[in-house]
Design an enzyme around this catalytic site. Structure first.
Site, PDB file in Angstrom:
ATOM      1  N   PHE A 153       0.822  -1.207   0.000  1.00 11.91           N
ATOM      2  CA  PHE A 153       0.000   0.000   0.000  1.00 11.91           C
ATOM      3  C   PHE A 153       0.856   1.258   0.000  1.00 11.91           C
ATOM      4  CE2 PHE A 153      -1.791   3.547   2.391  1.00 11.91           C
ATOM      5  CZ  PHE A 153      -2.954   3.780   1.687  1.00 11.91           C
ATOM      6  N   CYS A 154       0.454   2.231  -0.811  1.00 10.30           N
ATOM      7  CA  CYS A 154       0.922   3.607  -0.715  1.00 10.30           C
ATOM      8  C   CYS A 154      -0.274   4.488  -1.049  1.00 10.30           C
ATOM      9  CB  CYS A 154       2.111   3.891  -1.632  1.00 10.30           C
ATOM     10  SG  CYS A 154       1.694   3.999  -3.380  1.00 10.30           S
ATOM     11  N   SER A 155      -0.120   5.774  -0.957  1.00  7.36           N
ATOM     12  CA  SER A 155      -1.275   6.653  -1.111  1.00  7.36           C
ATOM     13  C   SER A 155      -1.647   6.941  -2.564  1.00  7.36           C
ATOM     14  CB  SER A 155      -1.035   7.960  -0.363  1.00  7.36           C
ATOM     15  OG  SER A 155       0.135   8.581  -0.843  1.00  7.36           O
TER      16      SER A 155
END
Length: 140
Positions: free
Chosen positions: A89-91
């Site tokens: 996950f990253c933004s």
């Protein structure tokens, strides 16, 4: 030099496995609801320290969170279990995709790209959904 060539060979193998059928079947991604429901899965947060300091995702009632900033993954690879489903996950999606490719090239077969937006996570943490999750988790 030979080590770099071997790593490139592994990246090339991963890329060559990414056919139309691969992407069409969604084998590279996992929805948040599925990730949270997967027993012993890991939420791999690859965001930077300033991002995590601004919005920390603990998810302690749902999934183990492992925070390793993108640029630290090679040095900390041994902290990422190979026998678990990993949701990167990253933004925005760029770093989680890069982490996915890197981990695949290192032999991680159960890594997936988690949705790269906060809404995908927070929508599952509304009081009613959290209550149901906690109620299901209670021993009978």
């Amino acid at each position: 030099m030979e080590s770099e060539d071997n790593e490139m060979d592994e990246v090339e193998k991963v890329m060559q496995s990414m056919s139309f059928e691969f992407f069409g079947s969604g084998k590279h991604k996992i929805e948040m609801e599925e990730l949270l429901a997967t027993k012993d899965a890991i939420f791999l947060d690859v965001r930077s320290a300033p991002e995590v300091e601004s919005i920390q995702l603990r998810l302690e009632h749902h999934i183990r969170v492992l925070w390793i900033p993108m640029d630290e993954i090679p040095a900390r690879l041994n902290e990422i279990p190979r026998d678990k489903t990993i949701g990167a996950f990253c933004s925005a999606g760029t770093r989680s995709t890069m982490a996915y490719m890197y981990l695949r090239s290192k032999g991680y077969d159960n890594v997936r790209i988690a949705p790269s937006n906060y809404d995908a996570i927070t929508s599952l943490l509304l009081p009613g959904k959290l209550f149901k999750h906690l109620d299901k988790s209670k021993p009978a």
